[in-house]
Design an enzyme around this catalytic site. Structure first.
Site, short mmCIF file in Angstrom:
data_model
loop_
_atom_site.label_atom_id
_atom_site.label_comp_id
_atom_site.label_asym_id
_atom_site.label_seq_id
_atom_site.Cartn_x
_atom_site.Cartn_y
_atom_site.Cartn_z
N ASP A 1 0.86 -1.18 0.00
CA ASP A 1 0.00 0.00 0.00
C ASP A 1 0.89 1.24 0.00
OD1 ASP A 1 -2.40 1.54 0.25
OD2 ASP A 1 -1.95 1.83 2.36
N SER A 2 0.28 2.38 -0.25
CA SER A 2 1.02 3.64 -0.20
C SER A 2 1.39 4.00 1.24
CB SER A 2 0.16 4.75 -0.80
OG SER A 2 -1.08 4.79 -0.14
N TYR B 1 -0.56 8.73 -2.23
CA TYR B 1 -0.40 8.53 -3.67
C TYR B 1 -1.60 9.12 -4.44
CZ TYR B 1 3.32 4.93 -3.34
OH TYR B 1 4.48 4.23 -3.14
N GLY B 2 -2.74 9.19 -3.76
CA GLY B 2 -4.01 9.50 -4.42
C GLY B 2 -4.07 10.84 -5.13
N CYS C 1 -3.72 -1.07 -2.19
CA CYS C 1 -3.99 0.35 -2.43
C CYS C 1 -4.85 0.51 -3.69
CB CYS C 1 -2.65 1.04 -2.63
SG CYS C 1 -2.78 2.77 -3.07
N ASN C 2 -6.02 1.09 -3.53
CA ASN C 2 -6.91 1.30 -4.67
C ASN C 2 -6.26 2.19 -5.73
OD1 ASN C 2 -10.09 0.54 -4.03
ND2 ASN C 2 -8.77 0.67 -2.26
N THR C 3 -5.53 3.20 -5.26
CA THR C 3 -4.91 4.13 -6.20
C THR C 3 -3.89 3.42 -7.09
OG1 THR C 3 -5.25 5.93 -4.65
CG2 THR C 3 -3.58 6.27 -6.33
N GLU D 1 -6.39 9.21 9.10
CA GLU D 1 -5.05 9.14 9.70
C GLU D 1 -5.01 9.92 11.01
OE1 GLU D 1 -1.64 8.62 7.79
OE2 GLU D 1 -2.62 7.26 6.39
N CYS E 1 -11.21 2.84 -1.35
CA CYS E 1 -9.94 3.35 -0.80
C CYS E 1 -9.65 2.57 0.48
CB CYS E 1 -10.06 4.84 -0.49
SG CYS E 1 -8.63 5.54 0.37
N THR E 2 -8.36 2.29 0.68
CA THR E 2 -7.96 1.50 1.85
C THR E 2 -8.45 2.08 3.17
OG1 THR E 2 -5.93 2.80 1.70
CG2 THR E 2 -5.83 0.51 0.96
N HIS E 3 -8.53 3.40 3.23
CA HIS E 3 -8.85 4.04 4.51
C HIS E 3 -10.33 4.02 4.86
CE1 HIS E 3 -4.81 5.40 4.02
NE2 HIS E 3 -4.84 6.17 5.09
N1 DGL Z 1 -4.03 3.75 -0.24
C1 DGL Z 1 -4.70 4.80 -0.96
C2 DGL Z 1 -5.92 4.20 -1.67
O1 DGL Z 1 -6.41 3.16 -1.33
C3 DGL Z 1 -5.14 5.92 -0.05
C4 DGL Z 1 -3.97 6.73 0.49
C5 DGL Z 1 -3.21 7.45 -0.58
O2 DGL Z 1 -3.75 8.38 -1.22
O3 DGL Z 1 -2.06 7.09 -0.80
O4 DGL Z 1 -6.40 4.79 -2.62
#
Ligand code: DGL
Length: 268
Positions: free
Chosen positions: A13-14, A45-46, A76-78, A155, A187-189
């Site tokens: 993940d990011s 990363y998003g 990570c979805n991004t 976060e 998104c992971t969060h």
């Molecule tokens: N992990 C990213 C996602 O799932 C969210 C955090 C980021 O923007 O890096 O899209």
């Protein structure tokens, strides 16, 4: 084909959000070892460019492949949205990503055929969820909304906070107006905001947690390929980050819902 069953699953993940996927994997596959990499030095990363996200994803893939993982999961979805091909081209082991798992669940769940998707700007701009959903059912209407403020709010630990509630109301208003019955948390969060998002969306809307869907997909892939660990032994969990292992450890425990093992700083 060598026996890879006892090798770990590589998850990346990011940052620390991917621990929501690790959590679902630990619950669903309690005997599988996991090597996790979170790019805490370069998160988020998003809001970065497609080129940069691809370069980072390639570096992380090479790092995890050095750990002899039996498969890779792009939590990570991004990264899954814009760097999926880069990772697959580099990897000799199977790669799963959260997008397809979430899309499939949404397609199975929706009755109204109106589906909402929320994610980072990079994910939403890539249109990847709409494409994945349309690959299963082209008659479904997909309404997407970027929610860039959710990542920092999560976060910060503001999971049940008035600021987060107001932010969610603002972000969700346009998608809710489209009479969706299913909302993909892309998104992971976002799984950490589930109670709040459910409250804002109302009881008539089903939330799709791609972390849970991902664990199911992983279990299926391992079993189909005969790669599941059939030895009933304690799994080995390793966590690597590119910066601030201490912060990762403290906040990460909230994502994981349990104590995190030792976290190491890694150069990639
Ligand atoms: N992990 C990213 C996602 O799932 C969210 C955090 C980021 O923007 O890096 O899209």
């Amino acid at each position: 084909m060598p026996d890879l069953s006892r090798h770990a699953i590589g998850v990346f993940d990011s940052g620390l959000g991917g621990l929501t996927v690790v959590r679902s994997l630990m619950e669903r596959l309690p005997f599988e070892s996991i090597v996790y990499f979170g790019d805490t030095a370069r998160v988020p990363y998003g809001i970065k460019s497609v080129e940069t996200i691809n370069r980072y994803a390639a570096e992380i893939t090479s790092f995890l492949l050095k750990h002899d993982v039996k498969m890779l999961i792009i939590a990570c979805n991004t990264m899954a949205a814009v760097a999926d091909k880069t990772v697959k081209d580099l990897s000799p082991v199977p790669v799963l990503d959260v997008i397809d798992a979430g899309a499939q669940t949404a397609v199975a769940q929706t009755k109204s055929k109106n589906v909402g998707v929320i994610g980072t700007p990079a994910t939403v701009n890539s249109n990847v969820y709409a494409r994945a959903i349309h690959a299963y059912d082209s008659g479904i209407r997909v309404f997407s909304q970027a929610c860039p403020l959710f990542v920092p709010l999560v976060e910060e630990g503001w999971l049940d906070h008035e600021v987060t509630r107001l932010t969610a109301q603002e972000y969700l208003r346009p998608v809710l107006a489209e009479h969706i019955d299913t909302l993909v948390l892309g998104c992971t969060h976002y799984p950490l905001l589930k109670p709040l998002l459910q409250e804002v969306s109302g009881p008539g809307i089903k939330l799709v947690d791609s972390a849970e869907a991902m664990a199911e997909r992983t279990a299926r892939l391992l079993s189909e390929r005969g790669m599941e660990n059939t030895h009933r032994e304690l799994p080995d969990y390793r966590f690597y980050v590119s910066d601030m292992p201490y912060r990762f450890q403290t906040i990460g425990e909230r994502f994981l819902g349990r104590t995190l093992g030792h976290t190491e700083l890694a150069k990639i």
